[in-house]
Design a protein around this motif. Structure first.
Motif, short mmCIF file in Angstrom:
data_model
loop_
_atom_site.label_atom_id
_atom_site.label_comp_id
_atom_site.label_asym_id
_atom_site.label_seq_id
_atom_site.Cartn_x
_atom_site.Cartn_y
_atom_site.Cartn_z
N ASN A 133 9.17 -63.14 80.68
CA ASN A 133 8.26 -62.15 80.08
C ASN A 133 8.99 -61.25 79.09
O ASN A 133 8.49 -60.97 78.00
CB ASN A 133 7.59 -61.30 81.17
CG ASN A 133 6.61 -62.12 82.00
OD1 ASN A 133 5.99 -63.06 81.51
ND2 ASN A 133 6.48 -61.76 83.27
N LYS A 134 10.17 -60.80 79.48
CA LYS A 134 10.95 -59.94 78.59
C LYS A 134 11.34 -60.72 77.33
O LYS A 134 11.27 -60.19 76.22
CB LYS A 134 12.21 -59.44 79.30
CG LYS A 134 13.06 -58.53 78.43
CD LYS A 134 14.27 -58.00 79.16
CE LYS A 134 15.11 -57.14 78.23
NZ LYS A 134 16.32 -56.62 78.87
N PHE A 135 11.71 -61.99 77.51
CA PHE A 135 12.08 -62.83 76.37
C PHE A 135 10.90 -62.99 75.42
O PHE A 135 11.04 -62.87 74.20
CB PHE A 135 12.58 -64.18 76.87
CG PHE A 135 13.01 -65.13 75.77
CD1 PHE A 135 13.78 -64.70 74.71
CD2 PHE A 135 12.66 -66.47 75.84
CE1 PHE A 135 14.18 -65.59 73.71
CE2 PHE A 135 13.06 -67.36 74.86
CZ PHE A 135 13.82 -66.92 73.80
N ARG A 136 9.72 -63.22 75.96
CA ARG A 136 8.52 -63.37 75.13
C ARG A 136 8.25 -62.09 74.35
O ARG A 136 7.93 -62.12 73.15
CB ARG A 136 7.31 -63.72 76.01
CG ARG A 136 6.04 -64.06 75.22
CD ARG A 136 6.27 -65.36 74.49
NE ARG A 136 5.32 -65.59 73.43
CZ ARG A 136 4.54 -66.66 73.34
NH1 ARG A 136 4.59 -67.59 74.27
NH2 ARG A 136 3.74 -66.83 72.34
N GLN A 137 8.40 -60.94 75.00
CA GLN A 137 8.20 -59.65 74.32
C GLN A 137 9.22 -59.46 73.21
O GLN A 137 8.89 -58.99 72.12
CB GLN A 137 8.30 -58.50 75.32
CG GLN A 137 7.11 -58.41 76.26
CD GLN A 137 7.33 -57.38 77.36
OE1 GLN A 137 8.39 -56.78 77.48
NE2 GLN A 137 6.30 -57.19 78.18
N GLN A 138 10.48 -59.84 73.49
CA GLN A 138 11.52 -59.72 72.46
C GLN A 138 11.16 -60.57 71.24
O GLN A 138 11.33 -60.12 70.09
CB GLN A 138 12.87 -60.18 73.02
CG GLN A 138 13.52 -59.19 73.96
CD GLN A 138 14.76 -59.75 74.64
OE1 GLN A 138 14.98 -59.50 75.81
NE2 GLN A 138 15.58 -60.50 73.93
N LEU A 139 10.67 -61.78 71.47
CA LEU A 139 10.29 -62.65 70.35
C LEU A 139 9.11 -62.07 69.57
O LEU A 139 9.11 -62.07 68.34
CB LEU A 139 9.93 -64.04 70.87
CG LEU A 139 11.07 -64.92 71.38
CD1 LEU A 139 10.53 -66.13 72.12
CD2 LEU A 139 11.96 -65.37 70.22
#
Length: 196
Positions: A133-139
């Motif tokens: 989830n954090k990775f998706r937000q970063q992208l």
């Protein structure tokens, strides 16, 4: 006549940061450079320009693919080939800075440890995707990309992350989860740099 030895150059701080696109390499590199006063930061763009300067055979379009793993995941052999090509430029840059005693941070996707010739004391940290989830937000919130990543492209990046993590294991690379705060990642990297 007494011989005067030239002053000994302090060893350069060399930090390598690897990981998939958008995982936070540039952010970590920026904060490390601020904390440690490191002015030289080398991104994949610089590495690609160096490669182009040294090779007539590598086409611009092929090199541009090196920084775009959204469309498809390279198979392991083709990815290793990319890493071998990139490592030639990285090793040249690292050797130059190390000889001059210049601290530097190098970041990129294709930085497999087995192809890098890092000097003693250099630190290689790899940012792995632990929190999807954090990775998706970063992208989605990245200001270096002019579009959002679709579900297929996101799945491709996660698949590449697994390949990278597997390749990094057991090579003296410090694997850091992207679930930590930037401050945690900076502090851990600095501890590795001090050898503690």
């Amino acid at each position: 006549v007494e011989k005067i030895s030239p002053p000994r150059m302090k060893p350069a701080k060399i930090i390598v940061i690897s990981g998939v696109n958008g995982v936070g390499k540039t952010t970590l590199g920026f904060h490390l450079s601020q904390k440690l006063g490191i002015k030289q930061r080398v991104s994949l763009g610089t590495i690609v320009k160096t490669l182009l300067a040294f090779s007539d055979e590598i086409k611009q379009l092929e090199l541009e693919k090196f920084d775009n793993h959204f469309m498809e995941v390279p198979n392991r052999d083709s990815f290793r080939l990319q890493c071998q090509i990139v490592s030639k430029a990285v090793n040249f840059i690292v050797n130059k800075y190390n000889k001059q005693g210049v601290d530097c941070i190098i970041e990129g996707v294709q930085l497999l440890r087995q192809y890098l010739k890092l000097p003693e004391g250099a630190v290689h940290v790899h940012l792995a995707v632990a929190d999807h989830n954090k990775f998706r937000q970063q992208l989605d919130n990245s200001d270096t990309r002019d579009r959002t990543v679709n579900n297929l492209e996101f799945a491709n990046l996660l698949a590449l992350d697994l390949i990278l993590r597997d390749e990094m294991s057991g090579n003296g690379v410090k694997i850091l989860a992207n679930s930590g705060t930037v401050a945690d990642l900076v502090n851990k990297t600095m501890r590795y740099l001090r050898g503690s």
